[in-house]
Structures are given as C-alpha cells and as structure tokens.
Design a protein around this motif. Structure first.
Motif, PDB file in Angstrom:
ATOM      1  N   ILE A  36      -3.971   9.208  -3.138  1.00 48.39           N
ATOM      2  CA  ILE A  36      -2.600   8.956  -3.626  1.00 48.39           C
ATOM      3  C   ILE A  36      -2.046   7.587  -3.260  1.00 48.39           C
ATOM      4  O   ILE A  36      -1.020   7.190  -3.778  1.00 48.39           O
ATOM      5  N   LEU A  37      -2.731   6.871  -2.347  1.00 46.17           N
ATOM      6  CA  LEU A  37      -2.207   5.560  -1.962  1.00 46.17           C
ATOM      7  C   LEU A  37      -3.037   4.458  -2.610  1.00 46.17           C
ATOM      8  O   LEU A  37      -4.253   4.617  -2.778  1.00 46.17           O
TER       9      LEU A  37
ATOM     10  N   GLY B 182       3.427  17.680   1.880  1.00 48.79           N
ATOM     11  CA  GLY B 182       3.239  19.128   1.784  1.00 48.79           C
ATOM     12  C   GLY B 182       2.879  19.528   0.359  1.00 48.79           C
ATOM     13  O   GLY B 182       1.914  20.276   0.123  1.00 48.79           O
ATOM     14  N   ARG B 183       3.626  19.008  -0.596  1.00 44.53           N
ATOM     15  CA  ARG B 183       3.360  19.324  -2.010  1.00 44.53           C
ATOM     16  C   ARG B 183       2.029  18.725  -2.446  1.00 44.53           C
ATOM     17  O   ARG B 183       1.286  19.329  -3.228  1.00 44.53           O
ATOM     18  N   ALA B 184       1.754  17.512  -1.938  1.00 50.03           N
ATOM     19  CA  ALA B 184       0.496  16.856  -2.328  1.00 50.03           C
ATOM     20  C   ALA B 184      -0.708  17.598  -1.747  1.00 50.03           C
ATOM     21  O   ALA B 184      -1.768  17.658  -2.385  1.00 50.03           O
TER      22      ALA B 184
ATOM     23  N   PHE C  39      -7.480   9.000 -11.738  1.00 52.96           N
ATOM     24  CA  PHE C  39      -7.369  10.296 -12.411  1.00 52.96           C
ATOM     25  C   PHE C  39      -6.840  11.359 -11.432  1.00 52.96           C
ATOM     26  O   PHE C  39      -5.907  12.112 -11.756  1.00 52.96           O
ATOM     27  N   SER C  40      -7.426  11.372 -10.226  1.00 48.17           N
ATOM     28  CA  SER C  40      -6.993  12.371  -9.232  1.00 48.17           C
ATOM     29  C   SER C  40      -5.548  12.112  -8.827  1.00 48.17           C
ATOM     30  O   SER C  40      -4.751  13.057  -8.716  1.00 48.17           O
ATOM     31  N   ALA C  41      -5.220  10.829  -8.581  1.00 52.10           N
ATOM     32  CA  ALA C  41      -3.860  10.499  -8.139  1.00 52.10           C
ATOM     33  C   ALA C  41      -2.841  10.940  -9.186  1.00 52.10           C
ATOM     34  O   ALA C  41      -1.801  11.525  -8.860  1.00 52.10           O
ATOM     35  N   ALA C  42      -3.148  10.685 -10.469  1.00 55.68           N
ATOM     36  CA  ALA C  42      -2.218  11.054 -11.542  1.00 55.68           C
ATOM     37  C   ALA C  42      -1.988  12.564 -11.551  1.00 55.68           C
ATOM     38  O   ALA C  42      -0.844  13.037 -11.661  1.00 55.68           O
ATOM     39  N   ARG C  43      -3.078  13.326 -11.410  1.00 56.77           N
ATOM     40  CA  ARG C  43      -2.935  14.799 -11.425  1.00 56.77           C
ATOM     41  C   ARG C  43      -2.139  15.286 -10.218  1.00 56.77           C
ATOM     42  O   ARG C  43      -1.310  16.185 -10.327  1.00 56.77           O
TER      43      ARG C  43
END
Lengths: 181, 395
Positions: A138-139, A26-28, A162-166
């Motif tokens: 994210i995975l 949900g947060r992601a 970069f996207s995953a970190a943000r």
C-alpha cells in the motif's frame, strides 16, 4: 513562545494521525487478507478467533483484528469482543507516530524498545511479517523502504499496483459502510 | 539530530575471581537473608561443586536450610511448584541457584512463586506481569556459556499443555552473580567448547544485530577477546584456572551484551534445531555461526570487520585490508571451530552431529521463522533464505 502556543495543536494533530492510521491499517489488514495468498498462508497458522491488538500505552488509540479462519481477518475497530490474545503496545504516542509516519521501521522500533509484546512472541513475529507485506503493497516503494527491513525484490510494479488498488478500494468501502452504519 | 536510541540495563552485582564463593554469606546477610535454599541438579552435586559453596557459607555461620538437587535439563511447572513448596515448608528466605541454564531458570521461576504467592507459575507467564522486587537471589554458574545469570528471562515447560512458558521481568535478575573459577574447572572438554561457543555467538550476534548499542558493544568485544585468547588454552589445559575464569567472565559479559541488544538468525535456527533434534544449545550456536555470518555479510560488513581485532589480535587486524576484514573474521571463527573439532569432535556441520537428518531441515526452517530472535537479525530472512543457510550448514 510561538512553538509553546502551537504545541497542543501539534500533539492533537499527532494523536489524530495515529488514530487515523490505526483505522486505515485495521481495514487494510482485513482487505489484504481477502486478496493476498501469502498473507492468508501466514494468517492460517493463527488460531481461529485469535484477537490481535496494536495500541498506544496506557489507554490510547488501538486497532483490533480477529482471525476468523482460513487466513482471513476481520477488523473490530478499537473495541475487542473479549480479551485479546496478542497485544503490541507502543510505550508512547510519539513512538507510534515515528513508526506510523515511516520515520522508524517496525523492526527498528522493536530493537529500540519502543514497543512491548504481550502474548505469544511467535505470533507477534508472524503478525509483523503480515504488516510488512501490507506496507509493501500500500505504500509507494520509496516510503515502503523506510517502513520495512528489506523491500522484497520479487514484488514487481504491476502486482503492487493491482494489489494496492484492490486494498484501497476495500478500505474505502469499509469506511463508507462504517459511516452509513 | 541523531536517530540513534538505545536502552541498557544490568543491575546485577558481579562477584568474580578467586575465593568469590566466600562472598556469598556477606552478600546474603547484606540482603537480610539468613535461611537460603540451594537449587541445583544432580550432575552439579555429583561433581562435588556444591561442597565449596556449602563450606563457604557454613564457615561464616550461614546455614543452608534446604538443597533441591533434582532440577531436570528441561525444567517444568511441576518442578517449580515442588521446590516452592519445600521453600515455604522449610521457611527459607532466599535462593542460591548453582548450575547451568536450567537450574538458574528454575530458581528464577521459584522466586516468582515464593515472592508473589500461589502454586501455578503459568499465571505469571509473559512480560511485565511481576511488579515487585522478589526474594534475595544469588546465582553461581557452573558452565561458561548461557549468561543466564544476567538475563531477565526464564523459560519453563508447561508439561500439561506441552508448551514452553516465557517469563520476562527485570525483577527476575539475581542480586548477584558469583563467578568462581572452581565451578567450571571440571567441565568436560566438549561442554567447555560448546558453552564457550555459545558465549562467542551471544557476543557476535550482540555486536552485529539490530539492537546493538555502544554499551553492549563494549561488553561484546571484551567477551570475544577473552574467549579467543583463552578457549584453546583451556582446551589444552583444562586445569588452567585463570583461563577458566576468563571464559566464565566472558560468558557473563556476553550475557550482559546480548540481553541488552538481542540476538538474530543463529539463535532462531539454534532454538528450532534444539526443539526438533534435541541438540545442545551451545553446539547449535557453534554450528550455525559462520553460515549465518556469511548470509548476513553484506549487511554487517562494518561491525564484523571490526571484530577481527578482538578475534585475531592487532597484528592480524592491521595486516588485513579493511575490505577483507569481515571475511577474515568468519575465517578465524571457522579456524577456531576446526581446532575445537580436532580437540573434542565438536561438530561443524549438521551432518557431523549424526543426530540431524536432512529431511528435518524444512521443519527447522519453518519453526525458525517464528522465533523471536528473527526480529533482530539485520537482514530480512525469508523461508527460502533460512532453508539455504541450513543447506549450507548441512555438510
């Protein structure tokens, strides 16, 4: 005998895992809608105020996000401010666990009738694309390949990292804010 | 431990073959129904297809209480409300749908209203809303393609809101599907071809898409075998009642297959093309089938290769190297389309339809991306992929 004794603990652990994953997802979803143009483009087709729910039947864990306009989502936790517009419902917590532990792809879960869609099917397809996009970010690639039908060939490591970190940073901040509140 | 899982459900009694219509009174009486209403359209009535149905009932002392013959090609909430009103006024107790997809869907929706109550069918839209068995309901298909007689879905247009309302429930399934060759004997060649290719697509997608399972596979392959063996024979000799029955049975079998394993990109593109360019569904299916199979090829090489046995027969299958069978299946389907084009000018490309314009392809692709069938396509389809398939199907 031992298996029978630890079974309640296994069930409890599975329930907690699914609940935690819903909170992360949900947060992601909110986070990815703030940073990724492709997700924003997909989400813009949803009406403003559109409420999306993913839940475990009959009254188990759930996540609720709202499209607040301009392709952005807001995570509402497990309570909807009004009746939801689209609900994707796992028939059993075991099925939710299969999907959320990446043992079964979302598309395979649909094909296997593990989930029901209550609402406009075209929005469900759109939300699935958004969830797939989120999962590819994210995975780790090896895990994401188990979660989505096809890992996008045009997603390269720097963009992914970069996207995953943000996204993870925003998810963590949101968790902290929730705890503080 | 296997990871495979599937569900299969089809409680519809299939009554098929010579003098099948004459079983209607027995079936209805067995369900406790004495006052049936027929739901059909003007074309069916004008073609005289109601006469054997009425005669079969009257000969057994079962009076048809009411006939509604004004179902439009795209049925609406207003039509459903009107028919339900007549049903109640005439104190009917059962429904017989005689026709193609629209008449059958309309009768399914009417059955919801007359069983559950109310006048607004939109209240029952969605999945799993209906919780009780509905009134006795028989379906007599007059086309061999849609498979609606064995699907638990109905689509009705809400004219006020200009949206299509889907209704999904296993209770929508009829008690029996009556497949009688007399009902398709007078189908014009182009409709025979398009509807048979609709059934062929249902079976092919059922066999190659993500929710395929052993039971739907059995129905799909049997349907493909029947269509491949009978379609051109019927095109050459439209009065071939054995061939007509084979096509009608194949349509029902394909319906059972796809309603249990779903369909993929051919249907997603076809639904969008139908909505934007108003082309008949069967024609869209025939048009897109080989292009989508080519697009999905590497994901479905195994099952598509297997289909060669049912499309071309054992000799061709045995003579074709295993590594070439998938391509050979696509070639066989292309050859079938060429033969249909020779016989009734059934279009093979979007350009040949004379209706679709090239600038509409982008809109079709965008709409197709949101179609429910997309979920079950074996390959993940991007907007660019959909555009590329449409471009290949253009000319």
């Amino acid at each position: 005998m031992l298996a029978k004794r630890i079974q309640p603990m296994v069930f409890q652990a599975r329930r907690l895992y699914v609940e935690l994953m819903f909170q992360v997802m949900g947060r992601a979803l909110q986070a990815v809608s703030e940073i990724d143009a492709a997700v924003q483009k997909e989400a813009r087709a949803l009406p403003d105020g559109f409420l999306f729910e993913m839940m475990v039947m009959p009254d188990g864990s759930r996540l609720i996000v709202e499209h607040i306009g301009n392709g952005r989502f807001h995570y509402h936790g497990n309570t909807a401010p009004r009746p939801v517009d689209l609900s994707i419902q796992f028939k059993h917590i075991a099925h939710a666990f299969l999907v959320l532990s990446f043992q079964e792809k979302t598309s395979v879960a649909f094909a296997n009738d593990r989930m029901l869609v209550d609402g406009d099917i075209s929005y469900a397809i759109r939300m699935t694309r958004i969830l797939n996009r989120l999962e590819t970010f994210i995975l780790p690639k090896l895990v994401a390949e188990r979660a989505v039908k096809e890992y996008p060939s045009n997603l390269h490591l720097p963009e992914k990292l970069f996207s995953a970190a943000r996204i993870y940073l925003k998810v963590a901040s949101n968790f902290v804010e929730t705890v503080r509140a | 431990m296997t990871n495979q899982y599937y569900e299969f459900f089809c409680p519809v009694k299939v009554i098929a073959g010579k003098a099948a219509l004459e079983h209607i009174p027995y079936e209805l009486t067995g369900l406790g129904a004495k006052r049936p209403m027929i739901v059909t359209d003007k074309g069916v009535r004008a073609a005289g297809l109601l006469d054997p149905v009425i005669a079969a009932c009257e000969e057994s002392g079962l009076e048809i209480i009411s006939i509604y013959d004004d179902v439009p090609p795209d049925s609406s909430t207003g039509v459903v409300k009107d028919i339900a009103g007549i049903y109640r006024r005439e104190k009917c107790d059962s429904l017989i749908a005689v026709g193609g997809g629209s008449a059958i869907d309309t009768a399914k929706a009417v059955n919801i209203l007359v069983s559950e109550g109310g006048d607004n069918i939109a209240e029952y839209s969605g999945a799993g809303i209906i919780k009780h068995p509905l009134k006795p309901f028989l379906v007599v298909p007059t086309t061999a393609g849609t498979g609606s007689e064995v699907t638990s879905v109905a689509v009705i247009t809400d004219t006020a809101k200009s949206v299509k309302l889907p209704f999904t429930s296993s209770f929508l399934l009829p008690n029996a599907a009556v497949i009688d060759p007399r009902m398709t004997l007078t189908l014009p060649p182009h409709i025979t071809a398009a509807t048979a290719m609709d059934a062929m697509t249902h079976a092919t997608e059922a066999f190659t898409c993500m929710a395929k399972n052993p039971l739907s596979d059995a129905y799909a392959t049997a349907a493909i075998k029947k269509i491949s063996a009978s379609l051109l024979k019927v095109m050459d000799n439209p009065k071939d009642s054995d061939g007509r029955l084979e096509l009608a049975q194949a349509s029902t079998m394909a319906g059972i297959a796809f309603s249990n394993s779903m369909v993929g990109l051919v249907h997603a593109l076809g639904h969008a093309t139908g909505a934007i360019c108003h082309l008949p569904h069967g024609l869209c299916m025939s048009l897109y089938l080989p292009y989508v199979l080519e697009y999905n090829l590497e994901t479905i090489r195994g099952p598509l290769g297997e289909l060669l046995l049912y499309i071309e027969g054992p000799e061709v299958y045995a003579a074709t190297p295993a590594s070439r069978r998938a391509e050979a299946s696509i070639s066989a389907l292309r050859k079938l389309r060429d033969e249909l084009f020779k016989r009734c000018k059934l279009p093979r490309t979007l350009k040949e339809t004379g209706t679709v314009e090239e600038h509409q392809l982008d809109t079709i692709a965008e709409m197709a991306m949101d179609d429910g069938s997309m979920m079950f396509n074996p390959k993940e389809v991007t907007l660019e992929d959909a555009r590329a398939v449409l471009k290949r199907a253009w000319a």
